[in-house]
Design a protein around this motif. Structure first.
Motif, PDB file in Angstrom:
ATOM      1  N   PRO A  19       0.655  -1.060  -0.115  1.00 17.27           N
ATOM      2  CA  PRO A  19       0.131   0.014  -0.357  1.00 17.27           C
ATOM      3  C   PRO A  19       0.585   1.468  -0.194  1.00 17.27           C
ATOM      4  N   GLU A  20       1.913   1.295   0.874  1.00 16.79           N
ATOM      5  CA  GLU A  20       2.663   2.652   0.969  1.00 16.79           C
ATOM      6  C   GLU A  20       3.879   2.398  -0.773  1.00 16.79           C
ATOM      7  N   ARG A  21       4.069   1.604  -1.276  1.00 17.01           N
ATOM      8  CA  ARG A  21       5.228   1.595  -1.700  1.00 17.01           C
ATOM      9  C   ARG A  21       5.046   0.549  -3.158  1.00 17.01           C
ATOM     10  N   PRO A  22       3.693   1.210  -4.296  1.00 19.28           N
ATOM     11  CA  PRO A  22       2.768  -0.158  -4.895  1.00 19.28           C
ATOM     12  C   PRO A  22       4.512  -0.673  -6.352  1.00 19.28           C
ATOM     13  N   LEU A  23       5.400   0.377  -6.568  1.00 19.05           N
ATOM     14  CA  LEU A  23       6.357   0.355  -7.418  1.00 19.05           C
ATOM     15  C   LEU A  23       7.512  -0.645  -6.317  1.00 19.05           C
ATOM     16  N   GLY A  24       7.702  -0.757  -5.054  1.00 21.68           N
ATOM     17  CA  GLY A  24       8.721  -0.886  -4.719  1.00 21.68           C
ATOM     18  C   GLY A  24       8.765  -2.568  -4.552  1.00 21.68           C
ATOM     19  N   PRO A  25       9.672  -3.051  -3.555  1.00 19.74           N
ATOM     20  CA  PRO A  25      10.393  -4.816  -4.169  1.00 19.74           C
ATOM     21  C   PRO A  25       8.942  -5.659  -3.544  1.00 19.74           C
ATOM     22  N   SER A  26       7.839  -4.855  -2.735  1.00 19.95           N
ATOM     23  CA  SER A  26       6.808  -5.484  -2.944  1.00 19.95           C
ATOM     24  C   SER A  26       5.830  -5.993  -3.823  1.00 19.95           C
ATOM     25  N   ARG A  27       6.173  -5.488  -4.273  1.00 17.46           N
ATOM     26  CA  ARG A  27       5.419  -5.523  -5.994  1.00 17.46           C
ATOM     27  C   ARG A  27       5.610  -7.042  -6.057  1.00 17.46           C
TER      28      ARG A  27
END
Length: 798
Positions: free
Chosen positions: A438-446
């Motif tokens: 939710p906070e970093r939608p383009l980050g590693p969690s993607r």
């Protein structure tokens, strides 16, 4: 009477202790592993570092974990009360507790952690750990991606649609110019170091960007001593010189990047055919034809512009009639050039501390000595602006036109192998449950990689949901990541934590169950291709077990398969049969497990190296790139749509004297860190042959900075930041900029055999570098933490 002749065996293999995977020969005398030597016949075996040579000490170290252990006392108790248990009890207990958490709170509430494959032997098992995580239903793998891998594997996806330079490897054997940015292969990847030396002997040129004068920097034609964290400005400055002087591959920029596509001045979006006509296709975008003097349409589906010889413009401003009225539009490359013009050499020199003539010289060398092969490492990944640094370097590299060209960065053809990571086993809905998304939608969690801070937040604040279980494979989070005290509190608050490792360490001490892991020399492992060169990439090797495991230790892969079976997931793991899994993995390759066992040095399955694969056509459609426009995206609408700059804007490091003037008086120095040549991060300080060469933690200072503080080599000092303090000994380094100091992380382990002490990982009398790095000033896209650019002060220790 003749003495009994001892049996000596020399076993071909490779050292798995770090990303270099150096080809090696294990020497076994009378059943005992006594030496590890380089294997020059192996494509990565020209050299072997001290860590590899110390392998027998690692195998037979008296502090090795030998049996499964169960905690019998609360986590707040100084004595965990470890009790030896059987493997059956350990696995059944872990499966029962993890299964209960998943049933009550969802499988996403269990996180998996793994030590980075770049600095450990976890490459043997990483795909199997991922498969277990996916089969279990968790979208959360904490594997340090934000610190080691983001800049070379994932951030480049927003420019190239691929991992450059992570997968598109530097073709060092054919490069005309080599660019190492925040990367020292002498310490991180010996296979690259030996290839680089050979390249220099045949006349290749070398540019090194690093705050320290490393081994490669000493051999470089140009060494750019950049101020830590300002790498983005340097990349933009070099690009400015190249664009201004016409030192760029105009055809590549025109034909294979989105540089010609028109960007609207009113909203920053690409101009679409739908903007021009009510019947227009909003998926097709627009450029300006120099030959036709009008807008032309580009269709990403076909990879083509309309009309014959369209010659799309790279520069200019064009007033275009749209459905909303007249809008001024400019090509994306014009905007790229405009951004770079804001960073002329004199400004970059002031920002980065690099001389103007060096900036211009680097630009000239990159152009005149092409093709360019480059590699970047964690020096530019552990930054508060890591994503835009990676994109700025990618933009600079695109100017050379060397991508996938002979001597550039090439996607070497890999030996075909089945993908066993099990991505298809994770339900699509679970992917959206990754921590941090939710906070970093383009980050590693993607990509289902989560940061350590996202893990701690999930445990302590239950955000975005509660994390209650952790399955750890070798990740010493409390030494390898920032926020150690917060991490300690988080791990102590877990409902259940099972950890597998070779040694007990400060992170493992907080587990409920600890499992003993066999070292890389006590287990078999399959490797399909070595990511160095075409020859190395064609080698398939089944590394033999050198000696039997100590005690009851098992390989990580065995632990994964056994735990999967206990969790009721055996059907996804070939019913626990690792050999059957290897056969499946090898099935597309044409290489059999029997052949690999007969040839322990490996079997070559030569592949044809093809260049410029992006230009290959199928049914008249060029392959292009895996981006929204199917071009190299100098201008990223994806970033724009999420509120980030679409061009690689430079941002001053968030923890610098300029960005934090209120702290600069108390903390006037810039703190960075570097990998130690003798140790793999927080490992190996208990091995006598290595520890004798580095008895104590050190911090490097320029002689002027030391003299100003009345310090001398060997003095104990306190390294202080806003987060706290640690201790280290002074080492002078006159190649540093006087305001820059360089520390070492990973110190905790004692070496009693030589009287070398251990260090408290959580107190000011200790030496845990990452304890004094905070998780507050981080990259907004990736969550990367500025381990390499922080504020500090150095004082004589009491």
């Amino acid at each position: 009477m003749l003495a009994n002749k001892q049996a000596t065996e020399r076993i071909p293999g490779y050292c798995a202790l770090c990303v270099s995977r150096c080809g090696s020969i294990a020497v076994v005398d009378n059943g005992r592993f006594v030496a590890l030597e380089p294997d020059p016949s192996h494509p990565t075996g020209k050299a072997l570092c001290a860590k590899g040579r110390a392998a027998p000490e690692l195998v037979y170290h008296p502090d090795r974990l030998l049996y499964p252990l169960k905690r019998t006392r609360p986590k707040g108790d100084p004595d965990p009360g470890w009790q030896r248990i059987s493997w059956d009890e350990a696995l059944d207990l872990a499966a029962a507790r993890l299964g209960r958490i998943a049933a009550e709170h969802g499988p996403e509430s269990v996180v998996f952690s793994l030590v980075s494959p770049s600095t450990s032997a976890s490459d043997d098992s990483v795909v199997w750990v991922q498969r277990l995580m996916n089969a279990f239903g968790s979208p959360n793998l904490c594997v340090s991606m934000e610190l080691c891998g983001w800049g070379r594997y994932l951030a480049p996806q927003y420019t190239f649609g691929a991992s450059v330079p992570g997968a598109y490897l530097p073709d060092l054997e054919n490069a005309g110019c080599i660019l190492f940015w925040g990367y020292n292969p002498d310490l991180a990847r010996l296979a690259h170091a030996t290839l680089t030396r050979a390249a220099l002997k045949r006349g290749a040129r070398l540019i090194v960007v690093d705050p320290r004068r490393t081994g490669p920097a000493k051999r470089a034609d140009i060494w750019l001593r950049v101020r830590p964290g300002t790498d983005g400005a340097l990349a933009l400055g070099i690009a400015q010189v190249m664009i201004e002087r016409g030192w760029y591959d105009r055809e590549f920029i025109r034909d294979w990047t989105n540089g010609p596509l028109l960007v609207r001045a009113d909203n920053g979006r690409l101009l679409t055919q739908g903007d021009l006509s009510a019947q227009g296709n909003a998926q097709q975008v627009v450029a300006w034809s120099e030959t036709l003097g009008r807008p032309i349409v580009y269709d990403p589906a076909t990879g083509r512009y309309d009309g014959d010889h369209p010659q799309p413009a790279l520069f200019g401003a064009f007033a275009i009639e749209t459905l909303q009225g007249e809008v001024v539009c400019r090509p994306a490359f014009e905007l790229t050039a405009e951004l770079c013009r804001r960073y002329p050499p004199e400004r970059v020199a002031a920002i980065c501390g690099v001389e103007r003539d060096q900036i211009e010289g680097a630009a000239r060398l990159l152009w005149e000595a092409r093709p360019v092969a480059y590699y970047a490492w964690s020096g530019v990944e552990m930054q508060s602006n890591a994503t835009q640094i990676a994109r700025a370097i990618a933009q600079l590299y695109a100017l050379t036109g060397s991508l996938d060209a002979r001597g550039g960065n090439v996607l070497f053809q890999a030996v075909p192998a089945a993908n066993v990571a099990g991505g298809e086993l994770l339900p699509a809905g679970q992917r959206t449950r990754a921590l941090g998304l939710p906070e970093r939608p383009l980050g590693p969690s993607r990509w289902q990689f989560v940061t350590s801070e996202e893990l701690y937040r999930g445990i302590l604040e239950q955000q975005p949901y509660g994390v209650r279980g952790l399955v750890g494979f070798g990740a010493n989070l409390l030494l390898s990541h920032a926020g150690g005290r917060r991490g300690r509190a988080a791990l102590a608050a877990l409902d259940f934590y099972v950890h597998a490792d070779l040694f007990m360490n400060p992170t493992a001490e907080l587990a409920d169950v600890v499992l003993p892991v066999a070292s890389a020399f006590e287990r078999e492992a399959l490797k399909v291709g070595f990511e160095v060169s075409p020859d190395a990439q064609s080698l398939v090797q089944l590394r033999r077990r050198v000696v039997e495991p100590q005690g009851e230790a098992r390989s990580d892969t065995e632990i994964v398969f056994d735990l999967a079976t206990c969790l009721g997931l055996g059907a996804h793991f070939w019913d626990g049969d690792i050999e059957a899994a290897y056969r499946y993995q090898l099935s597309p390759s044409g290489v059999s497990l029997e052949a690999l066992r007969e040839q322990p040095g490996g079997v070559r399955a030569p592949q044809e190296t093809r260049y410029r694969k992006f230009a290959e056509q199928k049914d008249g459609v060029p392959r292009g790139f895996n981006t929204p426009t199917r071009k190299v995206e100098l201008y990223s609408e994806t970033l724009l749509e999420h509120g980030y700059p679409p061009l690689p804007e430079y941002e001053e490091p968030l923890m610098s004297p300029l960005s934090r003037p209120e702290l600069a008086g108390r903390y006037p120095l810039i703190l960075t860190c570097a990998k130690h040549t003798l140790f793999c991060e927080s490992q190996h300080r208990g091995l006598p042959s290595l520890r004798r060469q580095a008895m104590d933690p050190e911090v490097e200072l320029h002689p002027a900075a030391a003299a100003e503080r009345g310090l001398h080599p060997g003095d104990w000092v306190s390294v202080e930041t806003p987060e706290g303090s640690i201790r280290a000994r002074v080492r002078l380094n006159d190649s540093l900029e006087p305001r820059v100091v360089c520390g070492q992380h990973g110190w905790w382990q004692a070496c009693p055999e030589i009287g070398a002490p251990g260090y408290d990982p959580f107190g000011p009398a200790g030496a845990n570098f990452n304890l004094i790095i905070g998780n507050g000033a981080i990259d907004p896209i990736s969550g990367s933490v500025p381990h390499r650019a922080y504020l500090c002060q150095i004082r004589r220790a009491d």
